[in-house]
Design a protein around this motif. Structure first.
Motif, PDB file in Angstrom:
ATOM      1  N   UNK A 135       0.980  -1.003   0.171  1.00  0.00           N
ATOM      2  CA  UNK A 135      -0.067   0.163   0.104  1.00  0.00           C
ATOM      3  C   UNK A 135       0.876   1.283  -0.072  1.00  0.00           C
ATOM      4  N   UNK A 136       2.428   1.160   0.062  1.00  0.00           N
ATOM      5  CA  UNK A 136       2.917   2.209   0.230  1.00  0.00           C
ATOM      6  C   UNK A 136       3.194   2.765  -1.339  1.00  0.00           C
ATOM      7  N   UNK A 137       2.687   3.852  -1.563  1.00  0.00           N
ATOM      8  CA  UNK A 137       2.605   4.675  -2.963  1.00  0.00           C
ATOM      9  C   UNK A 137       2.252   6.153  -2.816  1.00  0.00           C
ATOM     10  N   UNK A 138       2.679   6.802  -3.709  1.00  0.00           N
ATOM     11  CA  UNK A 138       2.642   8.203  -3.595  1.00  0.00           C
ATOM     12  C   UNK A 138       1.614   8.600  -4.514  1.00  0.00           C
ATOM     13  N   UNK A 139       0.811   7.747  -4.710  1.00  0.00           N
ATOM     14  CA  UNK A 139      -0.408   7.835  -5.629  1.00  0.00           C
ATOM     15  C   UNK A 139      -1.399   7.212  -5.264  1.00  0.00           C
ATOM     16  N   UNK A 140      -2.725   7.468  -5.620  1.00  0.00           N
ATOM     17  CA  UNK A 140      -4.009   6.650  -5.020  1.00  0.00           C
ATOM     18  C   UNK A 140      -3.813   5.213  -5.595  1.00  0.00           C
TER      19      UNK A 140
END
Length: 636
Positions: free
Chosen positions: A262-267
């Motif tokens: 779930x680590x992401x800089x986007x949805x």
């Protein structure tokens, strides 16, 4: 990091390579990475690395190729390295700090610290290539389960490697069929290191490649290692609380695998069907951050899982999008799906996946979670349940032996007889493939390819390579292992290319090697209890599932059969009326047309039984036309 990116590399032992040599390949790979491009050539012209980026983590930084000047190394990567924040801290503590904020650089720094042993620390779905200027050596690796692809070929003394076969063709590699590889696909699956294209290989899952002055070598760094029957018995007859402890470990392992993805800089989006696997993932993911669910919908209510998915999403409070597909959608995108996947399709679900990812990308999502792997980890497929019965029930084994005798008497092919001789049983998925694909295909084949098929044995080489991993294991685990080495990376995980065509990265928590290490320890009786399949998973996350999902029967993801819709059948006829079928080296045009002429007169059930055959004919014909495929000498 980079998400589902495109990578291209050249190793030129004698030098002379330049960035211009990968320009055409970079253009081909651009849909995989629309957010940026980077190309680098070593000063001596021995190596070129190119990268097209999908920015998912650290979108403002982490451009590739990533380099380290003192060591003269460069790296390009496709995919994700999870738990990278912890590893970055550990690297800094040991004198190897990262300069970027993304995850790709940890592969470079781990390599500089640990060499090839760095792969032990990497967790995720990835393929990468690294040029070591000190050693004058190219180092490339692929993740443990084969989620991310990595293809390579030699041409004019140079090694080319890329995320897609199309990129290799753009570099001048010839597009030629490998008839022996296609014969292996009909029997079992592609060999772990082959493709349908002669001279183009794939790096097997869990392996790395070295290319230098000493040539090209491939080495394994990880393999599935199921417990022996003795080890399982010790767990089964050990502590009475062992099952409770195992369920807690699986729950914690799944939580961690999802949290890291779930680590992401986007949805983040999620695939959601009516089944246990995707429902468990969406419920778990929603506990970490906001997610949006997407479900494919069909007009055929017997195949449409969207009503169940909608109720699950509503219970979780997750936004939900239903993607309604019509037969016209399948007709319009059939050829594009096959070209994007660079492989044959055997069910219209490939088109459904292609359009599913198109819809996710169109809504602005670059990354999504999906439930592939749940059936492999927890023996969910009906064929695995049959192998589980063989492992536990003497009566089931007796019935199977009776069936084997009849099969031998009717002329079972050598590849099945070889498996039976070595294992003492036939994995149910392999037997099903014979009856559903191989045997019905024979009347449609050109005589020259029928001869290739008759002398091909796809099973024996894999059995020989797998002796150590099969020895002492149960029939279920032997079947799971062979499936994971053949059908899984070569067909099921082929959806990666369909997602990448729309710039969407799909993350697969069930294919986490740490979760596998936990799940594999389950004794055989735990896989099914009280008539419930995938008991361990259902019980581990029972409170996260709705009652209808928790108690629902296993449903495979199948799109409506092409052969049962007259409009789609007309599209198939159109493809088979032209040069695509004429130039198809496997199927006899007259035999195919007789089948297509007969289908409209048959009842729906009989028409559906021919779906795989028709899909194989169409796919090989489309590939022949799309890539200008000729028949080449098989390699290997």
């Amino acid at each position: 990091m980079s998400g589902v990116c495109g990578i291209i590399g050249i190793f030129a032992r004698d030098g002379g390579a330049s960035t211009e040599a990968v320009a055409a390949a970079m253009a081909v790979l651009r849909p995989r990475g629309p957010d940026g491009v980077g190309v680098w050539c070593s000063p001596d012209g021995r190596a070129v690395l190119g990268h097209t980026r999908l920015a998912v983590v650290d979108p403002g930084g982490s451009a590739q190729p990533i380099g380290d000047e003192p060591s003269r190394t460069r790296l390009v990567a496709n995919g994700e390295f999870y738990d990278y924040r912890r590893i970055r801290t550990a690297l800094a503590d040991t004198g190897h700090p990262c300069r970027t904020r993304g995850d790709s650089e940890i592969a470079l720094r781990l390599y500089l610290r640990d060499g090839h042993r760095a792969l032990r620390e990497l967790r995720g779905e990835f393929a990468f290539a690294l040029w070591d200027g000190r050693r004058r050596e190219l180092f490339a690796a692929r993740d443990r389960f084969g989620v991310k692809p990595l293809y390579y070929a030699e041409r004019n003394g140079r090694l080319y490697l890329a995320s897609e076969i199309k990129a290799l063709l753009a570099c001048g590699v010839a597009a030629r069929w490998d008839p022996e590889a296609y014969a292996a696909h009909l029997q079992m699956a592609l060999p772990p290191d082959r493709t349908l294209f002669a001279g183009i290989r794939q790096l097997p899952p869990g392996c790395y490649l070295l290319a230098g002055d000493g040539g090209i070598t491939v080495h394994r760094y990880w393999d599935l290692d199921y417990p022996t029957t003795e080890e399982l018995a010790a767990v089964e007859h050990g502590s009475p609380t062992a099952l409770t402890g195992h369920l807690a470990q699986v729950r914690a392992g799944l939580d961690e695998a999802v949290r890291l993805r779930m680590v992401a800089d986007v949805p983040v989006a999620c695939h959601l069907s009516g089944g246990v696997d995707s429902s468990a993932l969406v419920a778990t993911a929603a506990g970490h951050r906001e997610v949006t669910a997407f479900t494919v919908s069909f007009a055929d209510v017997t195949l449409d899982e969207s009503p169940v998915a909608a109720r699950t999403a509503a219970r979780l409070g997750v936004p939900h999008h239903r993607i309604a597909l019509t037969p016209a959608d399948f007709a319009e995108h059939l050829a594009a799906t096959i070209r994007a996947g660079e492989m044959v399709q055997e069910n219209a679900h490939g088109v459904a996946r292609y359009l599913h990812s198109a819809a996710i990308g169109a809504r602005g999502f670059k990354t999504a979670l999906a439930g592939e792997g749940g059936d492999e980890l927890f023996a969910g497929y009906p064929q695995f349940q049959q192998d589980l019965a063989l492992s536990r029930s003497p009566a089931a084994r007796d019935r199977a032996r009776s069936g084997y005798r009849k099969l031998i008497e009717c002329g079972a092919p050598p590849h099945l007889r070889g498996v039976l001789d070595r294992l003492g049983f036939l994995p149910s998925w392999l037997t099903q493939r014979y009856f559903a694909v191989l045997a019905p295909s024979r009347p449609l084949l050109r005589p020259e390819f029928a001869e290739v098929l008759a002398r091909t044995d796809a099973c024996t080489p894999l059995l020989e390579q797998s002796r150590q991993q099969l020895a002492g294991r149960s029939a279920l685990h032997q079947s799971l292992y062979l499936f994971a080495k053949s059908w899984l990376p070569n067909y099921i995980l082929g959806a990666e290319r369909l997602d990448a065509a729309h710039g969407v990265e799909v993350r697969l928590p069930f294919f986490d090697h740490q979760l596998f290490a936990t799940a594999k320890a389950a004794p055989l009786p735990w896989y099914t209890r009280a008539g419930t399949t995938k008991y361990v998973l259902r019980a581990a996350v029972h409170d996260r599932l709705t009652e209808e999902v928790r108690t629902g029967a296993k449903r495979g993801f199948f799109a409506p059969p092409t052969v049962c819709d007259d409009g789609l059948l007309a599209t198939v006829r159109e493809i088979c009326a032209g040069p695509a079928l004429r130039d198809n080296p496997f199927y006899h045009p007259a035999a195919v047309r007789r089948l297509l002429d007969a289908l409209p007169t048959r009842p729906a059930g009989q028409r559906a039984a021919s779906e795989r055959l028709v899909q194989l004919v169409v796919a090989t014909s489309v590939l022949t036309a799309a890539f200008g495929m000729t028949t080449g000498e098989a390699t290997g």
